[in-house]
Scaffold this motif. Structure first.
Motif, PDB file in Angstrom:
ATOM      1  N   THR A  39      -6.387   4.123  -4.200  1.00  0.00           N
ATOM      2  CA  THR A  39      -4.936   3.154  -4.163  1.00  0.00           C
ATOM      3  C   THR A  39      -5.232   2.402  -2.330  1.00  0.00           C
ATOM      4  OG1 THR A  39      -3.875   4.745  -5.307  1.00  0.00           O
ATOM      5  CG2 THR A  39      -2.452   3.578  -3.577  1.00  0.00           C
ATOM      6  N   ILE A  40      -5.762   3.338  -1.554  1.00  0.00           N
ATOM      7  CA  ILE A  40      -5.818   2.550  -0.223  1.00  0.00           C
ATOM      8  C   ILE A  40      -6.604   1.221  -0.139  1.00  0.00           C
ATOM      9  CG2 ILE A  40      -7.005   3.056   2.352  1.00  0.00           C
ATOM     10  CD1 ILE A  40      -5.031   5.867   1.941  1.00  0.00           C
ATOM     11  N   LEU A  41      -7.906   1.427  -0.553  1.00  0.00           N
ATOM     12  CA  LEU A  41      -9.191   0.636  -0.733  1.00  0.00           C
ATOM     13  C   LEU A  41      -8.853  -0.075  -1.687  1.00  0.00           C
ATOM     14  CD1 LEU A  41     -12.013   2.763   0.078  1.00  0.00           C
ATOM     15  CD2 LEU A  41     -10.925   1.659   1.758  1.00  0.00           C
ATOM     16  N   VAL A  42      -8.451  -0.333  -3.088  1.00  0.00           N
ATOM     17  CA  VAL A  42      -8.633  -1.256  -3.712  1.00  0.00           C
ATOM     18  C   VAL A  42      -6.246  -1.787  -3.533  1.00  0.00           C
ATOM     19  CG1 VAL A  42      -7.306  -1.303  -6.236  1.00  0.00           C
ATOM     20  CG2 VAL A  42      -9.369   0.432  -5.720  1.00  0.00           C
ATOM     21  N   SER A  43      -5.718  -1.487  -3.017  1.00  0.00           N
ATOM     22  CA  SER A  43      -4.846  -1.871  -2.318  1.00  0.00           C
ATOM     23  C   SER A  43      -5.038  -2.930  -1.924  1.00  0.00           C
ATOM     24  CB  SER A  43      -3.680  -2.032  -1.716  1.00  0.00           C
ATOM     25  OG  SER A  43      -3.056  -0.416  -2.894  1.00  0.00           O
ATOM     26  N   PHE A  44      -5.913  -3.006  -0.597  1.00  0.00           N
ATOM     27  CA  PHE A  44      -6.240  -3.543   0.674  1.00  0.00           C
ATOM     28  C   PHE A  44      -7.363  -4.648   0.074  1.00  0.00           C
ATOM     29  CE2 PHE A  44      -8.839  -5.216   4.740  1.00  0.00           C
ATOM     30  CZ  PHE A  44      -7.528  -5.104   5.863  1.00  0.00           C
ATOM     31  N   ILE A  45      -8.454  -4.804  -0.565  1.00  0.00           N
ATOM     32  CA  ILE A  45      -8.683  -5.713  -1.621  1.00  0.00           C
ATOM     33  C   ILE A  45      -8.174  -6.681  -2.310  1.00  0.00           C
ATOM     34  CG2 ILE A  45     -10.578  -6.108  -2.902  1.00  0.00           C
ATOM     35  CD1 ILE A  45     -11.973  -3.764  -2.393  1.00  0.00           C
ATOM     36  N   LEU A  46      -7.251  -5.797  -3.080  1.00  0.00           N
ATOM     37  CA  LEU A  46      -6.540  -6.972  -4.150  1.00  0.00           C
ATOM     38  C   LEU A  46      -5.419  -7.206  -3.098  1.00  0.00           C
ATOM     39  CD1 LEU A  46      -5.964  -7.075  -7.077  1.00  0.00           C
ATOM     40  CD2 LEU A  46      -4.611  -5.232  -6.829  1.00  0.00           C
ATOM     41  N   GLY A  47      -5.333  -6.857  -1.890  1.00  0.00           N
ATOM     42  CA  GLY A  47      -3.669  -7.337  -1.453  1.00  0.00           C
ATOM     43  C   GLY A  47      -4.090  -8.551  -0.555  1.00  0.00           C
ATOM     44  N   TYR A  48      -5.219  -8.818  -0.422  1.00  0.00           N
ATOM     45  CA  TYR A  48      -6.141 -10.283   0.477  1.00  0.00           C
ATOM     46  C   TYR A  48      -7.011 -11.042  -0.756  1.00  0.00           C
ATOM     47  CZ  TYR A  48      -5.737  -8.861   4.908  1.00  0.00           C
ATOM     48  OH  TYR A  48      -4.961  -9.216   6.461  1.00  0.00           O
ATOM     49  N   PHE A  49      -7.105 -10.433  -2.095  1.00  0.00           N
ATOM     50  CA  PHE A  49      -7.443 -11.544  -3.790  1.00  0.00           C
ATOM     51  C   PHE A  49      -6.188 -12.312  -3.723  1.00  0.00           C
ATOM     52  CE2 PHE A  49      -6.966 -12.159  -7.993  1.00  0.00           C
ATOM     53  CZ  PHE A  49      -8.884 -12.835  -7.950  1.00  0.00           C
ATOM     54  N   MET A 107       0.773  -1.280  -0.296  1.00  0.00           N
ATOM     55  CA  MET A 107       0.084  -0.245   0.052  1.00  0.00           C
ATOM     56  C   MET A 107       1.146   0.995  -0.180  1.00  0.00           C
ATOM     57  SD  MET A 107      -3.127  -1.184   2.700  1.00  0.00           S
ATOM     58  CE  MET A 107      -3.467   0.229   2.705  1.00  0.00           C
ATOM     59  N   VAL A 108       1.679   0.960   1.148  1.00  0.00           N
ATOM     60  CA  VAL A 108       2.485   2.779   1.134  1.00  0.00           C
ATOM     61  C   VAL A 108       3.561   2.433  -0.273  1.00  0.00           C
ATOM     62  CG1 VAL A 108       4.408   3.276   1.818  1.00  0.00           C
ATOM     63  CG2 VAL A 108       2.909   1.896   3.612  1.00  0.00           C
ATOM     64  N   LEU A 109       4.132   1.197  -0.853  1.00  0.00           N
ATOM     65  CA  LEU A 109       4.763   1.240  -2.534  1.00  0.00           C
ATOM     66  C   LEU A 109       3.830   1.475  -3.553  1.00  0.00           C
ATOM     67  CD1 LEU A 109       6.558  -1.886  -2.087  1.00  0.00           C
ATOM     68  CD2 LEU A 109       7.715   0.306  -1.563  1.00  0.00           C
ATOM     69  N   SER A 110       2.673   1.900  -3.080  1.00  0.00           N
ATOM     70  CA  SER A 110       1.692   2.532  -4.325  1.00  0.00           C
ATOM     71  C   SER A 110       1.512   3.550  -4.393  1.00  0.00           C
ATOM     72  CB  SER A 110       0.398   1.371  -4.073  1.00  0.00           C
ATOM     73  OG  SER A 110       0.904   0.142  -4.543  1.00  0.00           O
TER      74      SER A 110
END
Length: 394
Positions: free
Chosen positions: A134-144, A100-103
């Motif tokens: 970026t925060i929300l999509v990264s969190f969802i995409l991370g767990y996906f 998330m931070v990298l994004s």
């Protein structure tokens, strides 16, 4: 020898239709879903939030690169026994926070470049939109990404063979709709949008504290950060082209609907050839640049391009008609005719880049695939502008 080559080519064509075509088609559906949101609200984005057009290609490529590398890292950790095949492992949340931070940093740089190049209309709102998204999509995409990698590993399937394309497709699936939803929220209730931003930032700080990420763990990802940031900045080329010619793309209508899907498919074709070429080079199967065996994969995949191009217009056009009421213009079939040759160009470029990187002792697996994905966005955006000009007669 000739019979052997023909037999191998027939086998590669069969594999392309049996294995690769379904994954390309699935990726296309995800891209067309995102394109439906972009096409419906393209005029709103172009007139009220033009800065989003500058950052859009970069954000789309960024998420695929960031979480594709995370999938590769998790796969290695699973095989080495460093990660439990469970979503409850604390390392998963830690890696997601790191990504998330990298994004966020490249996204901020993309926005800043847009402002410095003169696209200042509603600039602060654009910044809030891209940060929150970026925060929300990264969190969802991370767990996906974590789920796909762990699920494949537990099923006895190599995660490297399935995770990356699925992650890239999900990134396309989430990116455009999330941006559009935040635009709609701003228009209907600016105060609700700002409140949602505050909540999202608080959520980010909470999960960061919960993950217990240490500063030295960021330094471990320095090479990944440098690579994705450089590629994100390079994507401003395609973003600037998209913003500059957004009017003519909107005038074509259908191209604004299939734009994300076109970029995604060009990147997929290029990445597949880069990966296959890299494997052959490491195994010593390619003896020279013009080695006939090296081009069997290119020819086999080229035969699938007309199918993807035609279905892209038919499905994208059907969605366009459903949303706008406009029929598919006859000129749209210029895409059907030219798409396979654009795919061929991308694949030959990918092969050439992979070959010469390998000759200079640079592993194509580490450099070629993300670079090709990024370059495909630039080539693809130029292609869309050229098609738009031909379609509307500009």
């Amino acid at each position: 020898m000739r019979e052997s080559m023909l037999s191998e080519l027939r086998g590669k064509i069969g594999e392309a239709y049996r294995v690769t075509l379904p994954s390309l088609f699935t990726s296309q559906i995800f891209g067309l879903f995102g394109g439906t949101f972009l096409g419906k609200y393209f005029e709103t984005v172009r007139l009220r939030f033009p800065g989003l057009l500058v950052v859009l290609p970069g954000i789309m490529g960024l998420r695929g690169n960031v979480f594709g590398s995370m999938a590769s890292r998790f796969s290695t950790m699973l095989y080495l026994g460093e990660l439990e095949p469970s979503l409850g492992d604390r390392r998963i949340l830690k890696e997601i926070v790191l990504r998330m931070v990298l994004s966020l940093i490249p996204v901020f740089l993309l926005w800043a470049i847009g402002v410095l190049t003169g696209i200042k209309k509603n600039a602060f709102d654009v910044l809030l939109i891209v940060i929150t998204s970026t925060i929300l999509v990264s969190f969802i995409l991370g767990y996906f990404t974590s789920f796909v990698t762990i699920f494949a590993f537990r099923r006895g399937t190599d995660p490297d063979s399935v995770a990356a394309p699925l992650v890239a497709s999900m990134g396309d699936f989430l990116t455009v709709p999330s941006l559009v939803l935040f635009i709609l929220l701003i228009e209907r209730s600016p105060w609700a949008f700002k409140a949602f931003n505050y909540v999202t930032i608080a959520f980010f700080l909470f999960v960061t504290a919960l993950s217990r990420v240490r500063l030295e763990e960021f330094s471990e990802l320095r090479q990944v950060f440098v690579t994705i940031t450089a590629l994100a900045l390079l994507s401003t080329v395609s973003g600037s082209i998209l913003a500059r010619f957004s009017g003519i793309i909107q005038a074509s209508v259908i191209l604004s609907f299939i734009y994300p899907s076109l970029l995604s498919s060009f990147g997929n074709y290029g990445s597949i050839i880069a990966a296959k070429t890299s494997t052959k080079l490491h195994l010593g199967e390619i003896e020279s640049f013009l080695c006939p065996k090296a081009f069997t994969d290119v020819i086999a995949l080229f035969t699938t391009a007309p199918v993807i191009g035609l279905t892209k217009i038919l499905i994208g056009g059907a969605l366009m008609t459903l949303i706008t009421g406009n029929p598919i213009p006859r000129s749209a079939y210029l895409v059907v005719l030219t798409y396979p040759f654009m795919v061929l160009f991308i694949m030959l470029y990918s092969y050439t880049l992979s070959y010469f990187l390998f000759q200079r002792s640079i592993d194509p697996d580490h450099v070629a695939i993300p670079l090709i994905s990024n370059n495909s966005d630039i080539f693809g955006t130029i292609y869309v502008v050229l098609m738009a000009r031909l379609m509307v007669g500009a």
